[in-house]
Motif scaffolding. Structure first.
Motif, PDB file in Angstrom:
ATOM      1  N   VAL A  66       0.606  -1.051   0.042  1.00  0.00           N
ATOM      2  CA  VAL A  66      -0.034  -0.177   0.111  1.00  0.00           C
ATOM      3  C   VAL A  66       0.743   0.910   0.013  1.00  0.00           C
ATOM      4  O   VAL A  66       0.576   2.349  -0.648  1.00  0.00           O
ATOM      5  CB  VAL A  66      -0.879   0.042   1.035  1.00  0.00           C
ATOM      6  N   ASP A  67       1.928   1.390   0.681  1.00  0.00           N
ATOM      7  CA  ASP A  67       2.936   2.548   0.663  1.00  0.00           C
ATOM      8  C   ASP A  67       3.493   2.723  -0.820  1.00  0.00           C
ATOM      9  O   ASP A  67       3.326   3.869  -1.230  1.00  0.00           O
ATOM     10  CB  ASP A  67       4.090   2.126   1.618  1.00  0.00           C
ATOM     11  N   MET A  68       3.696   1.293  -1.474  1.00  0.00           N
ATOM     12  CA  MET A  68       4.319   1.674  -2.778  1.00  0.00           C
ATOM     13  C   MET A  68       3.317   2.315  -3.790  1.00  0.00           C
ATOM     14  O   MET A  68       3.417   3.027  -4.644  1.00  0.00           O
ATOM     15  CB  MET A  68       4.913   0.308  -3.119  1.00  0.00           C
ATOM     16  N   ALA A  69       2.138   1.589  -3.591  1.00  0.00           N
ATOM     17  CA  ALA A  69       0.929   2.012  -4.500  1.00  0.00           C
ATOM     18  C   ALA A  69       0.649   3.655  -4.121  1.00  0.00           C
ATOM     19  O   ALA A  69       0.427   4.348  -5.078  1.00  0.00           O
ATOM     20  CB  ALA A  69      -0.211   1.107  -4.287  1.00  0.00           C
ATOM     21  N   LYS A  70       0.547   4.275  -3.068  1.00  0.00           N
ATOM     22  CA  LYS A  70       0.499   5.663  -2.624  1.00  0.00           C
ATOM     23  C   LYS A  70       1.525   6.301  -3.299  1.00  0.00           C
ATOM     24  O   LYS A  70       1.346   7.440  -3.710  1.00  0.00           O
ATOM     25  CB  LYS A  70       0.476   5.625  -1.059  1.00  0.00           C
ATOM     26  N   LEU A  71       2.894   5.799  -3.219  1.00  0.00           N
ATOM     27  CA  LEU A  71       3.920   6.702  -3.823  1.00  0.00           C
ATOM     28  C   LEU A  71       3.956   6.805  -5.208  1.00  0.00           C
ATOM     29  O   LEU A  71       4.084   7.780  -5.654  1.00  0.00           O
ATOM     30  CB  LEU A  71       5.301   5.830  -3.402  1.00  0.00           C
ATOM     31  N   ALA A  72       3.181   5.738  -5.872  1.00  0.00           N
ATOM     32  CA  ALA A  72       3.329   5.497  -7.230  1.00  0.00           C
ATOM     33  C   ALA A  72       2.024   6.340  -7.729  1.00  0.00           C
ATOM     34  O   ALA A  72       2.247   7.346  -8.756  1.00  0.00           O
ATOM     35  CB  ALA A  72       2.730   4.006  -7.800  1.00  0.00           C
ATOM     36  N   LEU A  73       1.053   6.619  -6.998  1.00  0.00           N
ATOM     37  CA  LEU A  73      -0.040   7.438  -7.331  1.00  0.00           C
ATOM     38  C   LEU A  73       0.408   8.930  -7.184  1.00  0.00           C
ATOM     39  O   LEU A  73       0.081   9.872  -7.972  1.00  0.00           O
ATOM     40  CB  LEU A  73      -1.206   7.192  -6.435  1.00  0.00           C
ATOM     41  N   ASP A  74       1.221   9.151  -5.977  1.00  0.00           N
ATOM     42  CA  ASP A  74       1.684  10.519  -5.974  1.00  0.00           C
ATOM     43  C   ASP A  74       2.496  10.947  -6.970  1.00  0.00           C
ATOM     44  O   ASP A  74       2.534  12.001  -7.518  1.00  0.00           O
ATOM     45  CB  ASP A  74       2.419  10.785  -4.603  1.00  0.00           C
ATOM     46  N   HIS A  75       3.293  10.041  -7.245  1.00  0.00           N
ATOM     47  CA  HIS A  75       4.268  10.233  -8.401  1.00  0.00           C
ATOM     48  C   HIS A  75       3.711  10.526  -9.855  1.00  0.00           C
ATOM     49  O   HIS A  75       3.760  11.636 -10.422  1.00  0.00           O
ATOM     50  CB  HIS A  75       5.105   9.132  -8.744  1.00  0.00           C
ATOM     51  N   LYS A  76       2.515   9.873 -10.153  1.00  0.00           N
ATOM     52  CA  LYS A  76       1.639  10.023 -11.484  1.00  0.00           C
ATOM     53  C   LYS A  76       1.063  11.337 -11.083  1.00  0.00           C
ATOM     54  O   LYS A  76       0.978  12.129 -12.241  1.00  0.00           O
ATOM     55  CB  LYS A  76       0.655   8.939 -11.507  1.00  0.00           C
ATOM     56  N   THR A  77       0.482  11.963  -9.983  1.00  0.00           N
ATOM     57  CA  THR A  77      -0.138  13.146 -10.116  1.00  0.00           C
ATOM     58  C   THR A  77       0.732  14.164 -10.307  1.00  0.00           C
ATOM     59  O   THR A  77       0.255  15.089 -10.810  1.00  0.00           O
ATOM     60  CB  THR A  77      -1.019  13.080  -8.516  1.00  0.00           C
ATOM     61  N   MET A  78       1.925  14.045  -9.752  1.00  0.00           N
ATOM     62  CA  MET A  78       2.847  15.206  -9.708  1.00  0.00           C
ATOM     63  C   MET A  78       3.482  15.017 -11.236  1.00  0.00           C
ATOM     64  O   MET A  78       3.396  16.312 -11.659  1.00  0.00           O
ATOM     65  CB  MET A  78       4.151  15.158  -8.897  1.00  0.00           C
ATOM     66  N   ASP A  80       1.548  14.710 -13.774  1.00  0.00           N
ATOM     67  CA  ASP A  80       0.493  14.767 -14.603  1.00  0.00           C
ATOM     68  C   ASP A  80       0.439  16.502 -14.441  1.00  0.00           C
ATOM     69  O   ASP A  80       0.130  17.261 -15.389  1.00  0.00           O
ATOM     70  CB  ASP A  80      -0.958  14.497 -14.129  1.00  0.00           C
ATOM     71  N   GLN A  81       0.600  16.984 -13.171  1.00  0.00           N
ATOM     72  CA  GLN A  81       0.428  18.391 -12.876  1.00  0.00           C
ATOM     73  C   GLN A  81       1.553  19.034 -13.587  1.00  0.00           C
ATOM     74  O   GLN A  81       1.605  20.039 -14.049  1.00  0.00           O
ATOM     75  CB  GLN A  81       0.487  18.687 -11.504  1.00  0.00           C
ATOM     76  N   LEU A  82       2.766  18.503 -13.587  1.00  0.00           N
ATOM     77  CA  LEU A  82       3.804  19.053 -14.139  1.00  0.00           C
ATOM     78  C   LEU A  82       3.676  19.384 -15.763  1.00  0.00           C
ATOM     79  O   LEU A  82       4.155  20.309 -16.267  1.00  0.00           O
ATOM     80  CB  LEU A  82       5.383  18.127 -13.896  1.00  0.00           C
ATOM     81  N   ALA A  83       3.491  17.991 -16.386  1.00  0.00           N
ATOM     82  CA  ALA A  83       2.732  18.288 -17.828  1.00  0.00           C
ATOM     83  C   ALA A  83       1.862  19.480 -18.151  1.00  0.00           C
ATOM     84  O   ALA A  83       2.171  20.061 -19.214  1.00  0.00           O
ATOM     85  CB  ALA A  83       2.549  16.730 -18.402  1.00  0.00           C
ATOM     86  N   LYS A  84       1.053  19.411 -17.295  1.00  0.00           N
ATOM     87  CA  LYS A  84      -0.206  20.489 -17.540  1.00  0.00           C
ATOM     88  C   LYS A  84       0.840  22.087 -17.483  1.00  0.00           C
ATOM     89  O   LYS A  84       0.563  22.909 -18.408  1.00  0.00           O
ATOM     90  CB  LYS A  84      -1.127  20.436 -16.595  1.00  0.00           C
TER      91      LYS A  84
END
Length: 105
Positions: A66-78, A80-84
């Protein structure tokens, strides 16, 4: 002196007693430099006693799925925000330079 340098840290990690201590906390001490840098909170190239204790507590145990999944989600969100942000910045710069802008996505 209340602190330890990277060389002193490496020397202590070769001790069986020190290895056993880290193993009892569930820590791997194979990558000494990374371990030292994580523990060197104030980036002073020395580990103070308080930094050592805090570092051990922070690293204790292993990451759960679950820690790794949260880290992966946070990474993807960041990402996406950087790309925008990059697209908006490129569009704004193009407008300022008078060049035609690509279609916004």
């Amino acid at each position: 002196s209340g602190s330890i340098t990277i060389q002193e840290f490496e020397d202590h990690l070769s001790s069986d007693l020190t290895k056993a201590f880290f193993e009892s906390l569930g820590l791997e001490a194979d990558d000494v430099w990374t371990l030292f840098k994580v523990m060197d909170i104030d980036h002073g190239c020395q580990i103070e006693a308080e930094e050592f204790v805090m570092g051990c507590m922070k690293l204790k145990g292993s990451a759960k799925g679950v820690d790794m999944a949260k880290l992966a989600l946070d990474h993807k969100t960041m990402a996406d925000q950087l790309a925008k942000f990059i697209r908006r910045t490129d569009d704004t710069l193009s407008l300022m330079m008078g060049a035609p802008t690509p279609e916004l996505k």
